[in-house]
Enzyme design. Structure first.
Site, PDB file in Angstrom:
ATOM      1  N   CYS A  17      -5.725   9.408 -15.298  1.00  0.00           N
ATOM      2  CA  CYS A  17      -6.887   9.112 -14.478  1.00  0.00           C
ATOM      3  C   CYS A  17      -6.676   7.781 -13.783  1.00  0.00           C
ATOM      4  O   CYS A  17      -6.171   6.843 -14.407  1.00  0.00           O
ATOM      5  CB  CYS A  17      -8.074   9.011 -15.430  1.00  0.00           C
ATOM      6  SG  CYS A  17      -9.605   9.137 -14.598  1.00  0.00           S
TER       7      CYS A  17
ATOM      8  N   THR B  46      -9.714   2.825  -8.452  1.00  0.00           N
ATOM      9  CA  THR B  46      -9.791   1.487  -7.882  1.00  0.00           C
ATOM     10  C   THR B  46     -11.268   1.214  -7.674  1.00  0.00           C
ATOM     11  O   THR B  46     -11.980   2.089  -7.157  1.00  0.00           O
ATOM     12  CB  THR B  46      -9.081   1.425  -6.506  1.00  0.00           C
ATOM     13  OG1 THR B  46      -7.730   1.869  -6.661  1.00  0.00           O
ATOM     14  CG2 THR B  46      -9.073   0.033  -5.937  1.00  0.00           C
TER      15      THR B  46
ATOM     16  N   GLN C 130     -11.151  -0.663  -2.632  1.00  0.00           N
ATOM     17  CA  GLN C 130     -10.406   0.513  -2.143  1.00  0.00           C
ATOM     18  C   GLN C 130      -9.896   0.346  -0.711  1.00  0.00           C
ATOM     19  O   GLN C 130     -10.349  -0.494   0.025  1.00  0.00           O
ATOM     20  CB  GLN C 130     -11.292   1.768  -2.231  1.00  0.00           C
ATOM     21  CG  GLN C 130     -11.440   2.235  -3.673  1.00  0.00           C
ATOM     22  CD  GLN C 130     -12.362   3.435  -3.834  1.00  0.00           C
ATOM     23  OE1 GLN C 130     -12.779   4.036  -2.857  1.00  0.00           O
ATOM     24  NE2 GLN C 130     -12.687   3.749  -5.078  1.00  0.00           N
TER      25      GLN C 130
ATOM     26  N   GLY D 170      -4.317   1.623  -4.900  1.00  0.00           N
ATOM     27  CA  GLY D 170      -4.059   2.944  -5.470  1.00  0.00           C
ATOM     28  C   GLY D 170      -2.575   3.273  -5.408  1.00  0.00           C
ATOM     29  O   GLY D 170      -1.968   3.704  -6.389  1.00  0.00           O
TER      30      GLY D 170
ATOM     31  N   GLU E  67      -1.988  14.117 -13.916  1.00  0.00           N
ATOM     32  CA  GLU E  67      -2.761  15.211 -14.491  1.00  0.00           C
ATOM     33  C   GLU E  67      -3.547  15.925 -13.391  1.00  0.00           C
ATOM     34  O   GLU E  67      -4.026  15.289 -12.456  1.00  0.00           O
ATOM     35  CB  GLU E  67      -3.724  14.615 -15.538  1.00  0.00           C
ATOM     36  CG  GLU E  67      -4.420  15.650 -16.355  1.00  0.00           C
ATOM     37  CD  GLU E  67      -5.345  15.015 -17.384  1.00  0.00           C
ATOM     38  OE1 GLU E  67      -4.903  14.152 -18.149  1.00  0.00           O
ATOM     39  OE2 GLU E  67      -6.528  15.406 -17.399  1.00  0.00           O
TER      40      GLU E  67
HETATM   41  N1  ACO Z   1     -10.069   8.477   3.041  1.00  0.00           N
HETATM   42  C1  ACO Z   1      -8.890   8.869   3.575  1.00  0.00           C
HETATM   43  N2  ACO Z   1      -7.679   8.575   3.027  1.00  0.00           N
HETATM   44  C2  ACO Z   1      -7.687   7.878   1.878  1.00  0.00           C
HETATM   45  C3  ACO Z   1      -8.867   7.429   1.266  1.00  0.00           C
HETATM   46  C4  ACO Z   1     -10.087   7.757   1.894  1.00  0.00           C
HETATM   47  N3  ACO Z   1     -11.256   7.339   1.360  1.00  0.00           N
HETATM   48  N4  ACO Z   1      -8.568   6.744   0.140  1.00  0.00           N
HETATM   49  C5  ACO Z   1      -7.216   6.772   0.057  1.00  0.00           C
HETATM   50  N5  ACO Z   1      -6.691   7.455   1.102  1.00  0.00           N
HETATM   51  C6  ACO Z   1      -5.273   7.734   1.344  1.00  0.00           C
HETATM   52  C7  ACO Z   1      -4.783   6.993   2.553  1.00  0.00           C
HETATM   53  O1  ACO Z   1      -3.682   7.693   3.100  1.00  0.00           O
HETATM   54  C8  ACO Z   1      -4.328   5.683   1.941  1.00  0.00           C
HETATM   55  O2  ACO Z   1      -3.343   5.052   2.666  1.00  0.00           O
HETATM   56  P1  ACO Z   1      -3.716   4.176   3.970  1.00  0.00           P
HETATM   57  O3  ACO Z   1      -4.872   3.313   3.615  1.00  0.00           O
HETATM   58  O4  ACO Z   1      -2.477   3.413   4.245  1.00  0.00           O
HETATM   59  O5  ACO Z   1      -4.067   5.176   5.026  1.00  0.00           O
HETATM   60  C9  ACO Z   1      -3.734   6.142   0.643  1.00  0.00           C
HETATM   61  O6  ACO Z   1      -4.548   7.234   0.219  1.00  0.00           O
HETATM   62  C10 ACO Z   1      -3.689   5.112  -0.445  1.00  0.00           C
HETATM   63  O7  ACO Z   1      -4.835   4.299  -0.425  1.00  0.00           O
HETATM   64  P2  ACO Z   1      -4.992   3.055  -1.384  1.00  0.00           P
HETATM   65  O8  ACO Z   1      -5.701   1.962  -0.662  1.00  0.00           O
HETATM   66  O9  ACO Z   1      -3.671   2.693  -1.960  1.00  0.00           O
HETATM   67  O10 ACO Z   1      -5.865   3.656  -2.558  1.00  0.00           O
HETATM   68  P3  ACO Z   1      -7.192   3.068  -3.207  1.00  0.00           P
HETATM   69  O11 ACO Z   1      -6.950   1.709  -3.781  1.00  0.00           O
HETATM   70  O12 ACO Z   1      -8.299   3.182  -2.257  1.00  0.00           O
HETATM   71  O13 ACO Z   1      -7.363   4.040  -4.451  1.00  0.00           O
HETATM   72  C11 ACO Z   1      -8.147   6.024  -5.489  1.00  0.00           C
HETATM   73  C12 ACO Z   1      -7.271   5.441  -4.367  1.00  0.00           C
HETATM   74  C13 ACO Z   1      -7.714   5.435  -6.822  1.00  0.00           C
HETATM   75  C14 ACO Z   1      -7.975   7.530  -5.542  1.00  0.00           C
HETATM   76  C15 ACO Z   1      -9.613   5.626  -5.171  1.00  0.00           C
HETATM   77  O14 ACO Z   1     -10.031   6.296  -4.017  1.00  0.00           O
HETATM   78  C16 ACO Z   1     -10.593   5.943  -6.287  1.00  0.00           C
HETATM   79  O15 ACO Z   1     -10.716   5.195  -7.253  1.00  0.00           O
HETATM   80  N6  ACO Z   1     -11.342   7.055  -6.146  1.00  0.00           N
HETATM   81  C17 ACO Z   1     -12.336   7.435  -7.123  1.00  0.00           C
HETATM   82  C18 ACO Z   1     -11.690   7.946  -8.379  1.00  0.00           C
HETATM   83  C19 ACO Z   1     -10.714   9.086  -8.105  1.00  0.00           C
HETATM   84  O16 ACO Z   1     -11.018  10.020  -7.390  1.00  0.00           O
HETATM   85  N7  ACO Z   1      -9.525   8.983  -8.718  1.00  0.00           N
HETATM   86  C20 ACO Z   1      -8.484   9.994  -8.616  1.00  0.00           C
HETATM   87  C21 ACO Z   1      -8.768  11.101  -9.560  1.00  0.00           C
HETATM   88  S1  ACO Z   1      -7.390  12.188  -9.757  1.00  0.00           S
HETATM   89  C22 ACO Z   1      -6.503  11.507 -11.053  1.00  0.00           C
HETATM   90  O17 ACO Z   1      -7.010  10.576 -11.649  1.00  0.00           O
HETATM   91  C23 ACO Z   1      -5.184  12.045 -11.488  1.00  0.00           C
END
Ligand code: ACO
Ligand code: ZN
Length: 400
Positions: free
Chosen positions: A159, A162, A167, A172, A193
């Protein structure tokens, strides 16, 4: 106090009205997305606002209670071992068994931003990797990921979350990169997972693409799936998926077997049955990788070097935090007792200490339960963590 409306995407993802609608986390006000199984008495808070200590992650019902806690809370970094530090960024490895309450509080916090993750009853089988940023106040929480100490499915991340206020700044990708670095140190390939959330899928898709492009450019042609898997630490289905998404792999049909991906992008097995038909339990609208993409028997990987270089140059130009692999100070977690050296007297006494510390946590928690049920009187020891077991149900599920 600075407020942050959390990411713009929060609106489209959150459930209609979770009982706790806002978190006060340090100086930030964060809008929650989903409900989390906090104790019953936290579902009716004034203005739906809950207070979380940004250091120890314990939670309180009111600003008054939190201010009392803040006066006494001495924690300024996560528990566990600091296994990575580069400039202002650190990563702490926290064992769910040794720091159960911290990890349960973390899972509850994460659940507020996670929709459909599998729920677990306890955190003990997991390690938690907490990413922090150094400030004058301490090591501020940025995000985390969890990982099974021993995964039968080859998962290297269970899991990831961020904090919404952090975010879209590359954390991420940084965390995912780190999870693969740990796998490489273990001499394993890994995969997250399933199913992934929508945001999880977007992040992985982005990370995988970058990793595969780098691997393609760093090695000579002809490329094989196995070779790309070895370089990146990604599984062959994840490599295949990424190549396929970017139109870099072409299957060659042999004999009477069907094309492994048809024109509608529906993944098929060799029996030509859609995979989702064979594994309906793994279906996810948000995650096309919830069923592994089978590798073709015969294939060709081709690419345009300029396109890949342009993509990576754009990525490198972003002001994102990057992983410095040589800053990792870590040994893989040993899960088999047989792999452990004969325990010495010292080790035994360490283990005793650990067990005592867990007992202490539980005692503190029990004190806290009494306190929370009674009135606004501060607990005897304000440093305690407020655990989810507070609702007197040891079986409260926890998202990991
Ligand atoms: N909309 C569109 N693209 C996105 C978004 C968004 N909201 N968030 C991430 N991305 C994509 C983009 O391509 C981004 O790259 P870019 O900014 O250069 O375009 C890329 O993902 C990576 O973004 P990061 O900034 O590195 O990721 P972030 O720190 O925002 O964290 C995370 C991503 C952890 C999934 C965050 O959105 C989060 O905590 N979400 C809620 C919890 C969640 O859904 N976790 C994943 C569950 S699945 C699992 O745990 C296995
Ligand atoms: Zn605290």
């Amino acid at each position: 106090m600075s407020t942050n409306p959390s990411t713009p995407q929060a609106e489209e993802h959150k459930s209609k009205s979770p009982p706790i609608r806002f978190l006060r986390f340090g100086n930030y006000e964060i809008q929650t997305w989903y409900a989390a199984p906090y104790p019953e008495e936290y579902t009716n808070l004034p203005n739906g606002r809950m207070f979380i200590c940004e250091w120890c992650l314990s939670y309180r019902k009111s600003e008054f209670q939190m201010s009392r806690h803040t006066l006494k809370c001495k924690h300024r970094y996560p528990p566990g071992d600091e296994i990575y530090r580069n400039e202002s960024v650190s990563i702490f490895e926290v064992d769910g068994r040794k720091n159960r309450i911290y990890c349960q509080n973390l899972c509850l916090l994460a659940k507020m931003f996670l929709d459909h993750k599998t729920l677990y009853y306890d955190v003990e089988p997991f390690l938690f990797y907490i990413i922090t940023e150094h400030t004058a106040n301490g090591e501020e929480f940025v995000g985390y990921f969890s990982k099974e100490k021993r995964s039968g499915m080859g998962y290297n991340l269970s899991c990831i979350m961020t904090l919404p206020i952090r975010q879209r700044k590359g954390w991420g990708m940084f965390a995912i990169d780190f999870s693969y670095l740990l796998s490489r140190k273990e001499g394993k390939i890994g995969t997250p997972e399933r199913p992934l959330s929508k945001l999880g899928f977007l992040s992985y898709k982005r990370y995988w693409t970058t990793a595969i492009y780098k691997a393609l450019l760093s090695t000579e042609q002809p490329h094989t799936l196995g070779q790309l898997s070895e370089i990146t630490g990604m599984t062959i289905p994840d490599v295949t998926f990424t190549l396929r998404q970017n139109h870099l792999i072409h299957s060659v049909i042999v004999g009477d077997e069907k094309d492994y991906v048809n024109e509608n992008n529906t993944y098929r097995t060799r029996t030509n049955k859609p995979l989702l038909e064979e594994h309906p339990e793994r279906a996810s609208n948000d995650d096309p990788t919830s069923v592994p993409v089978p590798a073709p028997n015969t294939y060709k990987i081709t690419y345009n070097k300029n396109t890949l270089e342009a993509y990576l140059a754009k990525d490198a130009a972003k002001d994102y935090v990057r992983l410095a692999q040589d800053k990792l100070r870590w040994q893989p977690f040993i899960t088999h007792q047989s792999q452990l050296p004969q325990s010495t007297t010292n080790e035994k006494s360490e283990e005793d200490k650990e067990n005592k510390s867990i007992e202490k946590d539980v005692n503190m928690l029990e004190q806290d339960q009494g306190y929370e049920k009674q009135d606004e009187k501060p607990p005897e020891n304000e440093e305690q963590n407020a655990g989810i077991i507070k609702n007197n149900n040891q079986d409260t599920p926890v998202a990991v």
